[in-house]
Design a protein around this motif. Structure first.
Motif, short mmCIF file in Angstrom:
data_model
loop_
_atom_site.label_atom_id
_atom_site.label_comp_id
_atom_site.label_asym_id
_atom_site.label_seq_id
_atom_site.Cartn_x
_atom_site.Cartn_y
_atom_site.Cartn_z
N GLN A 79 0.83 -1.21 0.00
CA GLN A 79 0.00 0.00 0.00
C GLN A 79 0.87 1.27 0.00
OE1 GLN A 79 -2.59 -0.58 3.41
NE2 GLN A 79 -3.97 -1.89 2.24
N PRO A 80 1.68 1.44 -1.04
CA PRO A 80 2.64 2.55 -1.08
C PRO A 80 1.96 3.91 -1.22
CG PRO A 80 2.52 1.46 -3.20
CD PRO A 80 1.71 0.63 -2.26
N VAL A 81 2.65 4.92 -0.77
CA VAL A 81 2.19 6.30 -0.89
C VAL A 81 3.36 7.16 -1.35
CG1 VAL A 81 0.39 6.08 0.87
CG2 VAL A 81 2.69 6.78 1.55
N GLY A 82 3.06 8.39 -1.72
CA GLY A 82 4.10 9.36 -2.04
C GLY A 82 5.02 8.93 -3.15
N SER A 83 6.32 9.13 -2.94
CA SER A 83 7.31 8.86 -3.98
C SER A 83 7.35 7.37 -4.34
CB SER A 83 8.69 9.34 -3.53
OG SER A 83 9.10 8.66 -2.36
N ASP A 84 7.09 6.51 -3.38
CA ASP A 84 7.09 5.07 -3.68
C ASP A 84 5.95 4.71 -4.62
OD1 ASP A 84 9.29 4.68 -2.06
OD2 ASP A 84 8.09 4.14 -0.30
N LEU A 85 4.79 5.31 -4.41
CA LEU A 85 3.66 5.06 -5.29
C LEU A 85 3.96 5.58 -6.70
CD1 LEU A 85 0.80 4.06 -5.74
CD2 LEU A 85 -0.04 6.28 -4.93
N ARG A 86 4.58 6.75 -6.78
CA ARG A 86 4.95 7.29 -8.09
C ARG A 86 5.93 6.38 -8.80
NH1 ARG A 86 5.79 12.28 -5.46
NH2 ARG A 86 7.99 12.28 -6.07
N LEU A 87 6.87 5.82 -8.05
CA LEU A 87 7.84 4.90 -8.64
C LEU A 87 7.14 3.69 -9.23
CD1 LEU A 87 10.71 3.83 -9.15
CD2 LEU A 87 10.68 2.88 -6.84
N ILE A 88 6.26 3.08 -8.46
CA ILE A 88 5.58 1.87 -8.92
C ILE A 88 4.71 2.17 -10.13
CG2 ILE A 88 3.90 0.10 -8.28
CD1 ILE A 88 4.99 0.40 -5.37
N MET A 91 6.90 2.76 -13.20
CA MET A 91 7.44 1.51 -13.73
C MET A 91 6.38 0.73 -14.50
SD MET A 91 10.63 1.55 -12.94
CE MET A 91 10.50 3.32 -13.10
N ALA A 92 5.15 0.72 -13.97
CA ALA A 92 4.06 0.00 -14.63
C ALA A 92 3.79 0.60 -16.01
CB ALA A 92 2.81 0.04 -13.77
N LYS A 93 3.77 1.93 -16.08
CA LYS A 93 3.52 2.58 -17.37
C LYS A 93 4.69 2.38 -18.32
CE LYS A 93 0.43 6.15 -15.53
NZ LYS A 93 0.24 7.61 -15.31
N THR A 94 5.90 2.41 -17.80
CA THR A 94 7.08 2.20 -18.64
C THR A 94 7.06 0.81 -19.26
OG1 THR A 94 8.43 3.76 -17.37
CG2 THR A 94 9.60 2.09 -18.64
N TYR A 214 7.49 10.00 -17.92
CA TYR A 214 7.30 9.31 -16.63
C TYR A 214 8.43 9.63 -15.67
CZ TYR A 214 4.20 6.43 -19.57
OH TYR A 214 3.24 5.98 -20.45
N VAL A 215 9.63 9.85 -16.20
CA VAL A 215 10.76 10.20 -15.34
C VAL A 215 10.50 11.54 -14.66
CG1 VAL A 215 13.23 10.73 -15.27
CG2 VAL A 215 12.41 8.86 -16.73
N VAL A 216 9.98 12.48 -15.42
CA VAL A 216 9.65 13.80 -14.84
C VAL A 216 8.61 13.64 -13.73
CG1 VAL A 216 8.79 16.12 -15.30
CG2 VAL A 216 10.20 14.95 -17.01
N TYR A 217 7.60 12.83 -14.01
CA TYR A 217 6.56 12.59 -13.00
C TYR A 217 7.14 11.92 -11.77
CZ TYR A 217 2.65 10.24 -10.70
OH TYR A 217 1.76 9.76 -9.76
N LEU A 218 8.00 10.94 -11.99
CA LEU A 218 8.60 10.19 -10.89
C LEU A 218 9.42 11.09 -9.97
CD1 LEU A 218 9.52 7.62 -9.42
CD2 LEU A 218 11.13 7.21 -11.29
N VAL A 219 10.23 11.93 -10.56
CA VAL A 219 11.15 12.75 -9.77
C VAL A 219 10.50 14.03 -9.26
CG1 VAL A 219 13.34 14.01 -9.80
CG2 VAL A 219 13.14 11.83 -11.02
N LYS A 220 9.71 14.67 -10.12
CA LYS A 220 9.13 15.97 -9.78
C LYS A 220 7.69 15.89 -9.27
CE LYS A 220 12.45 18.87 -11.18
NZ LYS A 220 13.01 19.97 -10.35
#
Length: 238
Positions: A79-88, A91-94, A214-220
Motif C-alpha cells: 500500500q505505497p504512498v508518495g514517492s514510492d507510489l509514483r515509482l511503482i 514503472m508500470a507505465k514504462t 514518466y521520469v519527470v513525474y517520478l522525480v518531480k
C-alpha cells in the motif's frame, strides 16, 4: 531503491522496489536490442535475424507479465504512498510502453521478411530514410532509459522535446514514399512495407517520449503529458 532519501525501515520493501526498477531496465535493454537487430536485418538483407527478432518477442512479453505481477504484489501488500507510489506507477507505465516498442520492433522484422522473401529486391531508394529514422528512435529510447536509470530530469526533458525531430523525419519520408509510388506503381508493394517500418519507428519515438515524461513525474511529481515544449521545459526548472 526508493526515490525518497529517508529510506525504509523494512529493507525487504526497498529491495522489492529496486528489483522492480532493475527488471524494467533489463526489459528496456532487451527491447533496445530487438530494434537494433531488426534494423540490422534490413540493412544486411538477413531473413534469419529478422525471424529471430519475431520469435524473441515472446521474451519481451514475458518481462511484461513478470513486471505486472510485481506491481500488483507491491500495491496489494505494501500500500505505497508518495514517492514510492509514483515509482511503482511509473514503472508500470514504462513496462506498457516497452512492450509496445517490442511489438514495433517485431513489426519491422516482419516487414523485412516481406521485402526480401519475395522474387524481386526493393528499389534501394525506398529504404533511404529507414536508417536515419532508426538511429533517431533508438537514441531516444536509449536516452529515456538512461534518464530513468539516473533519475535525470534534464535528460528526460531533452528526450521528450526531441520527438518533434523524429516526427518531422517521418513526414518527409512519407512524402518521398508517396512520390515513388506515383512515379512507379511497381514499387507500391515494397513501399507499403517500408511505410509500415517508418511508422513503427515513429511510434517507437512516441513511446520513448512517454517513458521520458514518466521520469519527470517520478522525480518531480508533475504530470507533463500533453503539454507544450515550453511547459515541459519549465517543469524541469520547477
Amino acid at each position: 531503491m526508493s526515490v525518497s532519501t529517508d529510506g525504509h525501515t523494512v529493507k525487504r520493501y526497498d529491495q522489492q522496489l529496486g528489483d522492480l526498477r532493475s527488471l524494467v531496465l533489463e526489459m528496456g535493454g532487451l527491447v533496445e536490442d530487438q530494434i537494433q537487430r531488426a534494423v540490422q536485418a534490413l540493412q544486411d538483407e538477413d531473413l534469419g535475424t529478422a525471424r529471430e527478432v519475431i520469435a524473441r518477442d515472446h521474451v519481451v512479453n514475458g518481462f511484461d507479465v513478470r513486471a505486472d505481477e510485481e506491481v500488483v504484489n507491491l500495491l496489494a501488500l505494501r500500500q505505497p504512498v508518495g514517492s514510492d507510489l509514483r515509482l511503482i506507477l511509473s514503472m508500470a507505465k514504462t513496462v506498457t510502453d516497452l512492450e509496445r516498442i517490442g511489438d514495433e520492433a517485431q513489426k519491422i522484422a516482419r516487414m523485412v521478411t516481406h521485402i526480401f522473401d519475395g522474387s524481386s529486391a526493393p528499389n534501394q531508394k525506398l529504404l533511404r530514410d529507414v536508417a536515419g529514422m532508426a538511429k533517431l528512435a533508438a537514441n531516444m529510447l536509449h536516452g529515456a532509459l538512461d534518464a530513468l536509470a539516473r533519475m535525470d530530469v534534464d535528460r528526460a526533458i531533452e528526450i521528450a522535446c526531441g520527438d518533434e525531430e523524429l516526427d518531422t523525419e517521418f513526414q518527409s519520408a512519407l512524402r518521398r514514399l508517396v512520390t515513388f509510388m506515383m512515379e512507379d506503381p511497381r514499387t507500391i508493394g515494397h513501399a507499403i512495407d517500408v511505410l509500415f517500418m517508418i511508422k513503427a519507428l515513429e511510434r517507437i519515438g512516441d513511446h520513448a517520449k512517454n517513458i521520458a515524461e514518466y521520469v519527470v513525474y517520478l522525480v518531480k511529481g508533475k504530470d507533463v503529458r500533453h503539454v507544450s515544449i515550453e511547459s515541459l521545459s519549465a517543469a524541469g526548472k520547477g
